[in-house]
Motif scaffolding. Sequence first.
Motif, PDB file in Angstrom:
ATOM      1  N   THR A   7      26.391  29.130  50.890  1.00 42.48           N
ATOM      2  CA  THR A   7      26.225  30.221  49.918  1.00 42.48           C
ATOM      3  C   THR A   7      25.151  31.194  50.367  1.00 42.48           C
ATOM      4  O   THR A   7      25.210  32.366  50.035  1.00 42.48           O
ATOM      5  CB  THR A   7      25.834  29.688  48.526  1.00 42.48           C
ATOM      6  OG1 THR A   7      24.921  28.658  48.676  1.00 42.48           O
ATOM      7  CG2 THR A   7      27.036  29.264  47.740  1.00 42.48           C
ATOM      8  N   TYR A 172      42.406  44.142  51.763  1.00 43.79           N
ATOM      9  CA  TYR A 172      41.247  43.564  51.081  1.00 43.79           C
ATOM     10  C   TYR A 172      40.051  44.413  51.479  1.00 43.79           C
ATOM     11  O   TYR A 172      39.745  44.542  52.658  1.00 43.79           O
ATOM     12  CB  TYR A 172      41.082  42.113  51.550  1.00 43.79           C
ATOM     13  CG  TYR A 172      39.859  41.390  51.033  1.00 43.79           C
ATOM     14  CD1 TYR A 172      39.429  41.523  49.730  1.00 43.79           C
ATOM     15  CD2 TYR A 172      39.144  40.517  51.875  1.00 43.79           C
ATOM     16  CE1 TYR A 172      38.315  40.823  49.269  1.00 43.79           C
ATOM     17  CE2 TYR A 172      38.037  39.808  51.427  1.00 43.79           C
ATOM     18  CZ  TYR A 172      37.630  39.971  50.123  1.00 43.79           C
ATOM     19  OH  TYR A 172      36.537  39.285  49.675  1.00 43.79           O
ATOM     20  N   ILE A 224      44.761  31.470  45.875  1.00 46.07           N
ATOM     21  CA  ILE A 224      43.850  30.642  45.084  1.00 46.07           C
ATOM     22  C   ILE A 224      42.746  31.503  44.455  1.00 46.07           C
ATOM     23  O   ILE A 224      42.289  31.216  43.346  1.00 46.07           O
ATOM     24  CB  ILE A 224      43.239  29.554  46.004  1.00 46.07           C
ATOM     25  CG1 ILE A 224      42.557  28.461  45.210  1.00 46.07           C
ATOM     26  CG2 ILE A 224      42.273  30.148  47.037  1.00 46.07           C
ATOM     27  CD1 ILE A 224      42.190  27.233  46.052  1.00 46.07           C
ATOM     28  N   LEU A 231      37.858  26.223  42.063  1.00 44.45           N
ATOM     29  CA  LEU A 231      36.499  26.567  42.492  1.00 44.45           C
ATOM     30  C   LEU A 231      36.504  27.930  43.189  1.00 44.45           C
ATOM     31  O   LEU A 231      35.688  28.805  42.896  1.00 44.45           O
ATOM     32  CB  LEU A 231      35.990  25.467  43.445  1.00 44.45           C
ATOM     33  CG  LEU A 231      34.635  25.709  44.111  1.00 44.45           C
ATOM     34  CD1 LEU A 231      33.534  25.894  43.081  1.00 44.45           C
ATOM     35  CD2 LEU A 231      34.292  24.555  45.053  1.00 44.45           C
ATOM     36  N   ALA A 232      37.457  28.106  44.107  1.00 46.29           N
ATOM     37  CA  ALA A 232      37.531  29.367  44.858  1.00 46.29           C
ATOM     38  C   ALA A 232      37.723  30.563  43.920  1.00 46.29           C
ATOM     39  O   ALA A 232      37.168  31.639  44.150  1.00 46.29           O
ATOM     40  CB  ALA A 232      38.672  29.302  45.866  1.00 46.29           C
ATOM     41  N   VAL A 235      34.451  32.076  42.306  1.00 44.40           N
ATOM     42  CA  VAL A 235      33.427  32.791  43.082  1.00 44.40           C
ATOM     43  C   VAL A 235      33.440  34.250  42.613  1.00 44.40           C
ATOM     44  O   VAL A 235      34.490  34.884  42.604  1.00 44.40           O
ATOM     45  CB  VAL A 235      33.765  32.713  44.598  1.00 44.40           C
ATOM     46  CG1 VAL A 235      32.801  33.568  45.410  1.00 44.40           C
ATOM     47  CG2 VAL A 235      33.761  31.271  45.084  1.00 44.40           C
ATOM     48  N   PHE A 322      32.801  32.631  58.112  1.00 44.81           N
ATOM     49  CA  PHE A 322      33.854  32.228  57.168  1.00 44.81           C
ATOM     50  C   PHE A 322      34.776  31.126  57.732  1.00 44.81           C
ATOM     51  O   PHE A 322      35.018  30.127  57.040  1.00 44.81           O
ATOM     52  CB  PHE A 322      34.649  33.466  56.734  1.00 44.81           C
ATOM     53  CG  PHE A 322      35.557  33.231  55.560  1.00 44.81           C
ATOM     54  CD1 PHE A 322      35.095  32.676  54.367  1.00 44.81           C
ATOM     55  CD2 PHE A 322      36.908  33.580  55.632  1.00 44.81           C
ATOM     56  CE1 PHE A 322      35.939  32.468  53.290  1.00 44.81           C
ATOM     57  CE2 PHE A 322      37.766  33.381  54.553  1.00 44.81           C
ATOM     58  CZ  PHE A 322      37.274  32.814  53.379  1.00 44.81           C
ATOM     59  N   GLN A 326      35.069  27.392  56.003  1.00 46.01           N
ATOM     60  CA  GLN A 326      36.325  26.880  55.424  1.00 46.01           C
ATOM     61  C   GLN A 326      36.794  25.614  56.147  1.00 46.01           C
ATOM     62  O   GLN A 326      37.343  24.713  55.526  1.00 46.01           O
ATOM     63  CB  GLN A 326      37.414  27.958  55.467  1.00 46.01           C
ATOM     64  CG  GLN A 326      37.141  29.142  54.546  1.00 46.01           C
ATOM     65  CD  GLN A 326      37.184  28.788  53.063  1.00 46.01           C
ATOM     66  OE1 GLN A 326      37.700  27.743  52.669  1.00 46.01           O
ATOM     67  NE2 GLN A 326      36.615  29.642  52.229  1.00 46.01           N
ATOM     68  N   GLY A 332      39.348  23.898  53.370  1.00 47.40           N
ATOM     69  CA  GLY A 332      40.555  24.602  52.909  1.00 47.40           C
ATOM     70  C   GLY A 332      41.237  25.375  54.028  1.00 47.40           C
ATOM     71  O   GLY A 332      42.254  26.022  53.806  1.00 47.40           O
TER      72      GLY A 332
END
Length: 396
Positions: A7, A172, A224, A231-232, A235, A322, A326, A332
């Motif tokens: 985090t 994105y 997700i 959880l994802a 965020v 990232f 992951q 994930g």
Amino acid sequence: MALQAATSFLPSALSARKEGSSVKDSAFLGVHLADDGLKLETAALGLRTKRVITSVAIRAQAAAVSSPSVTPASPSGKKTLRKGTAIITGASSGLGLATAKALAETGKWHVIMACRDFLKASRAAKAAGMDKDSFTVVHLDLASLDSVRQFVKNVRQLEMPVDVVVCNAAVYQPTAKEPSYTADGFEMSVGVNHLGHFLLARELLSDLQSSDYPSKRLIIVGSITGNTNTLAGNVPPKANLGDLRGLAGGLNGIGGSAMIDGGEFDGAKAYKDSKVCNMLTMQEFHRRYHEETGVTFASLYPGCIATTGLFREHIPLFRLLFPPFQKYITKGYVSEEEAGKRLSQVVSDPSLTKSGVYWSWNKNSASFENQLSEEASDADKAKKLWEISEKLVGLA
Ligand code: NDP
Ligand code: PMR
């Protein structure tokens, strides 16, 4: 502790200024083109695209005189299924390309790669080792409703059946300080990821319906991160369409908001909101058209494909951290190849014919029907979203 470490890079990542805004990053090919270079390339492409569509149309006419889904019995007496045709948007990189490759490799599918950059798409297909007869690139810019309509006309000219449509392309823009807009004046993430696909899917529904393929499917890629029951999905910023007042106002930022819920612009939230729209749209299609058309409507979360071009606008530190985050912390992560196999299952696996389903995969890579969040499964919201969207794209 591992989570804490992970985090710690996020606040700075999220608040960092947008980098390289004048440079487009083609992550798949590793080519960096300045804006001017891109313009030149795009201009050249207009001509190339036309040529290719025409020549393919002639070839397709010859091949597709009439293509019943089952070809006559072979000397052994076995009837074989004809090649299916799958349209995949955004097949020039990441998940779309990996899926196109996986389908083409079976020899049972012809892929129409619906892409905004013809040269990039054809180079990517070549680099992926796809046989030149296994795909056709047709220009589609989802940031323009005119381009969507033209794409549908061009596909019809090919005179190939349309057996499966995969709405996969997405943008994105997590570091954008200000919204950008499509040709029709919609905020870019929702304009491309939802509204462009909404019009495309609505236009191609009749083509799907008239296909004689045993299982015709319309697939809209979800995620997700749009599902707040995970959880994802928790965020920040979290997906939330609110009462859709911004969308109803045209999503144009002129006298209204560029965000669906009417709030302040946030690029990461706009993306997650668009994914909620994708999942709601799939279910509304199912409710309205599954029985009538026999088309299977599905969505999916393919896993976290942390290496794709989706993160091209994120800061370099995010793109560096990232994938390991992951892979080793959330676990994930999936490779582009594995994700492509998953989506190709949703396209072609005879056991995945159930309509209205949001597919996910467990650790052993077995598919299962996943539960959507309360908002992403809200039938009233889906109906309202449908009605506003059809007005915005000129269908009502
Ligand atoms: P990529 O960036 O690799 O692929 C996105 C594709 O969309 C590219 O081919 C891009 O084209 C295309 N595209 C973008 N804008 C437009 C437009 N205006 N018109 C036509 N095509 C456009 O990302 P991914 O492969 O990761 O994303 C594919 C899908 O997977 C998306 O729907 C995403 O939401 C979903 N997804 C991804 C996850 C991940 O972890 N990566 C996780 C969950 C879902 P170009 O090559 O020209 O830029
Ligand atoms: Mg997430 C099980 C935990 C999990 C999974 C599967 C994902 C997927 N993420 C998880 C957890 C976390 N993420 C946690 C605990 C954090 C805080 C440290 C976190 C952060 C984070 C950021 C900043 N994650 C992100 C981002 C992005 O910018 C990505 C995003 O939201 O793109 C829209 C993203 C993602 N996390 C995922 C997946 C699949 C994504 C990206 C792609 C997508 O949803 O389409």
